[in-house]
Each structure stands twice: as C-alpha cells, then as structure tokens.
Design a protein around this motif. Structure first.
Motif, PDB file in Angstrom:
ATOM      1  N   GLU A 163    -113.604 110.167  -2.092  1.00  0.00           N
ATOM      2  CA  GLU A 163    -111.981 110.401  -2.276  1.00  0.00           C
ATOM      3  C   GLU A 163    -111.644 109.711  -3.747  1.00  0.00           C
ATOM      4  N   GLN A 164    -112.765 110.222  -4.729  1.00  0.00           N
ATOM      5  CA  GLN A 164    -112.244 109.532  -5.983  1.00  0.00           C
ATOM      6  C   GLN A 164    -112.109 110.917  -6.497  1.00  0.00           C
ATOM      7  N   TRP A 165    -110.719 110.993  -6.339  1.00  0.00           N
ATOM      8  CA  TRP A 165    -110.332 112.356  -6.765  1.00  0.00           C
ATOM      9  C   TRP A 165    -110.262 112.883  -8.415  1.00  0.00           C
ATOM     10  N   GLU A 166    -109.858 111.740  -9.117  1.00  0.00           N
ATOM     11  CA  GLU A 166    -109.774 111.977 -10.611  1.00  0.00           C
ATOM     12  C   GLU A 166    -111.336 112.400 -10.968  1.00  0.00           C
ATOM     13  N   SER A 167    -112.199 111.580 -10.733  1.00  0.00           N
ATOM     14  CA  SER A 167    -113.530 111.758 -11.072  1.00  0.00           C
ATOM     15  C   SER A 167    -114.004 113.072 -10.365  1.00  0.00           C
ATOM     16  N   LEU A 168    -113.752 113.497  -9.100  1.00  0.00           N
ATOM     17  CA  LEU A 168    -114.057 114.767  -8.887  1.00  0.00           C
ATOM     18  C   LEU A 168    -113.591 115.875  -9.676  1.00  0.00           C
ATOM     19  N   ASP A 169    -112.196 115.772 -10.036  1.00  0.00           N
ATOM     20  CA  ASP A 169    -111.568 116.930 -10.984  1.00  0.00           C
ATOM     21  C   ASP A 169    -112.210 116.871 -12.238  1.00  0.00           C
ATOM     22  N   VAL A 197    -104.062 120.580  -5.982  1.00  0.00           N
ATOM     23  CA  VAL A 197    -102.740 120.569  -5.043  1.00  0.00           C
ATOM     24  C   VAL A 197    -102.552 119.504  -4.049  1.00  0.00           C
ATOM     25  N   ASP A 198    -103.768 119.303  -3.383  1.00  0.00           N
ATOM     26  CA  ASP A 198    -103.866 118.616  -2.256  1.00  0.00           C
ATOM     27  C   ASP A 198    -103.698 117.077  -2.692  1.00  0.00           C
ATOM     28  N   HIS A 199    -104.396 116.552  -3.675  1.00  0.00           N
ATOM     29  CA  HIS A 199    -104.556 115.269  -3.891  1.00  0.00           C
ATOM     30  C   HIS A 199    -104.044 114.881  -5.270  1.00  0.00           C
ATOM     31  N   LEU A 200    -104.011 115.484  -6.308  1.00  0.00           N
ATOM     32  CA  LEU A 200    -103.562 115.138  -7.516  1.00  0.00           C
ATOM     33  C   LEU A 200    -102.032 115.798  -7.942  1.00  0.00           C
ATOM     34  N   ALA A 228     -99.004 132.653  -7.639  1.00  0.00           N
ATOM     35  CA  ALA A 228     -97.530 132.523  -7.523  1.00  0.00           C
ATOM     36  C   ALA A 228     -96.712 131.394  -7.054  1.00  0.00           C
ATOM     37  N   ARG A 229     -97.248 130.892  -6.058  1.00  0.00           N
ATOM     38  CA  ARG A 229     -96.761 129.685  -5.127  1.00  0.00           C
ATOM     39  C   ARG A 229     -96.771 128.425  -6.118  1.00  0.00           C
ATOM     40  N   GLN A 230     -97.929 128.379  -6.823  1.00  0.00           N
ATOM     41  CA  GLN A 230     -98.023 127.185  -7.648  1.00  0.00           C
ATOM     42  C   GLN A 230     -97.478 127.263  -8.986  1.00  0.00           C
TER      43      GLN A 230
END
Length: 456
Positions: A163-169, A197-200, A228-230
């Motif tokens: 769950e290292q979201w920034e590093s994953l990005d 969308v989900d984590h950042l 379109a949604r984003q």
C-alpha cells in the motif's frame, strides 16, 4: 596410481560405461586427493556431487560434495548452480537465498546479475513474504536494467501489497515510459488511472492517463466513459463533453447513444449554461431515440422558457411514449392540460387532457380542480358537480384554505343546478372551517333565502 592420468581416464570410461557409480566415486575421491591445483580438486569434487545427484538420487550427499567443492574454490560456478538446484528441490530456502547471494558476488556480467537479483526477489516475496527486502533486490536490478519487464511488474505488485501508493504511482509512470508494447502499455495506463482515482484522489492526472489510453483504444466505450467522468471530477467540463461526443461516435445502440447525448445536454445546461448547445444535444438525443423521456422533458422545459408552448406541448406528447405506467401518464396528461389552459388559452383542448388524466388516475386532484373550473366557466354545472362529488371524501386531507375553496366551488355549482340543499350543505361545511368568512356566510344566507322563497 591416482596420479597416472592415462590409467585414471581409461578406468573412468569403463566405470561410466558399466554404470558402476560407487567405484567411480572412489576413483574421483582418490584422484582429488592426488591433485594439487584447487580448481582441479574442486572440479573433481563437483563430479562426485553430480553422480550423487543424477545417478544415485542422493540429494544430501550431493549437497555435501558441492559444499566441499566450494570450500576448495569459493566461486566454483557449477557447484553453486548445483546447490541452487538442490536447495530449491528440497525446500531449503534459507540456504538457497545464501547461495544466490554468493553467486551474485561472483557474477561477472549484467545479465547474470539481473537473473540472480530477480531470483532472489522472487524467493523473498514468495517463500519468506519479505516484500521490503524483495523490493530492495528489484531496485538493484532496475539500476542495471531499467526496462526489465518482469522486474517492473513485480515491483508494482509488491508496492501495491504494501500500500505504498505514491511509490507505486512513480513505478507505474516509469513502467509506462519504457514499455513499447501497446497492449501492455494500455494495461499499465488503466492500472495507473485506477490508482490515481482510488488511492491518490487525483482525477486530473487520472484523466490524462485515460486520454492516452483512449488514443490506444479509440473505440473502447468504457475508457471514453471513464475519461468523461474523471475530467468532470477535475472540473474540466469541456473536456468531459469532448470525451462524451467521441463516445457517441462509437456507440451503435440508439438508446445508449441517446443517453450519452442527454448527458452532454445536461452538462451544457447545468455546468456551462450554454442553453443553445444544450438544446441541440437534447435534439440529437431524440433523433437517436424518439422515446427518450429525459430529453423530451428537458426540451419541454427549454421551449416553455422560450415561450414556445406549442413545441413544449409536443415534447410532453413524446414523453407519453415512454411513460412507465398509468400514474406517470396521468401526470403528463395533466401537464398537457395545464399548458393548453394556461399558456395556449385552449380550455376545451385542456378538457380532453384533464379527462384522460382522471381516467388513468381517478385520484388525480391536480387534474380534477382545473377541469371543474373549466366546466364551471362554460356553464357545464352538472359536469362540475360530478367532479366535486367524486372528490368530496378527500376534503378532510386538504389544508384549511383549500377546504374553503373546494366547499365554495361545490356550493356554487350545486346552487347553479338548483340543488339548494346540497349547496347549503357545502357552504355550511365551509363555515365549519372558518366561521368568520364573510363571503361564505353571505352565500349561505342567499341559499337559505332561496330555499325560503321556494318553500313559500
């Protein structure tokens, strides 16, 4: 004589041919003791280990032989490979990890280093569940070979598990930049968009990923819809509309296409306040699906605002085609009646619509009240009284002011028909609600006077 090479070689060939492995082991043991060079001694001990492994299926003896060979020559490649193979087979993962580390220390080419680091990372992840250490191995690997697909994939998997979201990005961004395969890039772009969308909570950057994905998959309706949604979530309304327009181009089903045009119209109307563009979008929705009630309702409202009540009435008629049941149809007929009566000054045409509304929903008081008023204005007192009689039981649920209005109208209609007793009863009911209502008291007095005169 172990030192007599020709004799040893001849005997070796005989023992191999006759598959006398025990004698061959004794021969190699004696030969090893007679040798002076460390490399030659290690090679011979390796051969002994190989016989134990391949010919006698004695893994432990083979391991011991390979370990002795490595004591003699610490970097002996074949013995290290033998230990790697056997430790993996026997499930001795700690020893396997150490063996791979030793091999890494003696690796001479980037290719060898990459292979060993990847093997260690897999082992740490799968057998030891030490994801942080596995990541360290992959970082080293990617410094050597930045575009290694297997390592980049494993890195993303580990970062997600941690769950290292920034590093994953950052890892996905790098992976996307070095991947030339279009199908693989499409998967990575979608993964990164979902992460954003989900984590950042970064819809703007997610939209950028989806826009790039849409270039790779221009006819993918899901991608265009998500784009379109984003964009809308990032307050890029124009961009969202652009994505939806592209979606209409790849949507074949009429109803689905109409629904997209409705979304476009609503964005123009509510977000940009571009009413003409909104009207054009709603028209395109009806061109695609003439039964689209949302588009028809939007156009009805638009035409009413513009004062084009004939067109507004036409849109109400369109809504009838898709009305879901009697109650909904009754509501629409009532609206049509109101348009004819209040906006088009066509009371008799309104009668037709109000009557249809009541046929479909006998409790529709919104239609009954104006219908009764039209009948009264036209002098059709019997028709008006019939409506008031039907709704007399519903008076108790009305607020006081509406009760008085109802009883007043009911009383006047009955008086006009000459039914003074019912008129009296209606006016008295109004007085029960408001005993100080002068107008009602006057009408009640007039009815009583008429009754007295009739009696005389």
């Amino acid at each position: 004589d172990p030192a007599h090479q020709q004799s040893v070689d001849a005997l070796e060939r005989i023992l191999i041919r006759t598959e006398d492995w025990d004698e061959l082991i004794e021969l190699y043991t004696a030969k090893q003791e007679a040798l002076s060079e460390a490399h030659d001694k290690a090679e011979t001990k390796f051969l002994i280990g190989e016989i134990y492994e391949d010919r006698k299926s004695n893994d432990q003896s083979a391991i011991e032989a390979y370990k002795i060979a490595l004591e003699i020559e610490p970097g002996h490649t074949l013995s290290l490979k033998g230990l790697e193979r056997l430790y993996a087979k026997t499930g001795e993962f700690k020893e396997l990890l150490e063996t791979l580390e030793t091999q890494l220390g003696h690796a001479t080419t980037p290719r060898q280093q990459v292979s060993l680091l990847l093997r260690r990372a897999q082992l740490l992840e799968e057998e030891f569940v030490e994801r942080e250490k596995a990541l360290e191995e992959l970082v080293q690997l990617l410094e050597i070979e930045p575009d290694n697909e297997e390592a980049l994939t494993a890195q993303a998997r580990l970062l997600k598990a941690l769950e290292q979201w920034e590093s994953l990005d950052a890892a996905l961004d790098k992976h996307i930049s070095v991947t030339s395969d279009k199908e693989r890039k499409a998967v990575l772009l979608e993964d990164r968009a979902n992460l954003l969308v989900d984590h950042l909570e970064n819809p703007g950057l997610a939209a950028d990923m989806l826009a790039e994905l849409a270039e790779l998959k221009p006819e993918d309706r899901i991608v265009l819809n998500d784009l379109a949604r984003q964009r809308l979530a990032a307050e890029n309304v124009e961009g969202a509309i652009d994505a939806l327009k592209k979606l209409t181009e790849v949507t074949e089903e009429d109803m689905a296409k109409a629904n997209v045009w409705v979304r476009i119209g609503e964005l123009y109307e509510r977000k940009l306040e571009e009413h003409d563009e909104a009207e054009a979008a709603f028209r395109k929705a009806l061109d695609a699906d003439k039964t689209n009630a949302v588009a028809a309702a939007a156009l009805q409202e638009r035409y009413a605002e513009k004062g084009d009540m004939t067109a507004a009435l036409a849109m109400l008629e369109r809504q009838l085609d898709s009305a879901s049941g009697d109650l909904e149809q009754s509501r629409i007929y009532n609206e049509m009646g109101k348009v004819c009566r209040e906006k088009l000054d066509q009371p008799e045409r309104a009668v037709e619509y109000f009557e249809k509304a009541l046929e479909l929903d006998k409790s529709n008081s919104d239609a009954a009240e104006p219908l009764a008023e039209i009948h009264r204005a036209a002098g059709r007192w019997d028709a008006a009284v019939a409506i008031y009689d039907r709704f007399s039981d519903a008076v108790d649920a009305m607020p006081a002011e509406k009760k008085i209005e109802f009883y007043d109208a009911w009383g006047e209609a009955n008086r006009a028909l000459g039914d003074l007793e019912k008129a009296q009863k209606a006016f008295e009911s109004a007085v029960d609600v408001d005993a100080e209502n002068g107008a009602i008291l006057t009408k009640l007095a007039d009815v009583l006077f008429d009754q007295a005169g009739r009696g005389a």
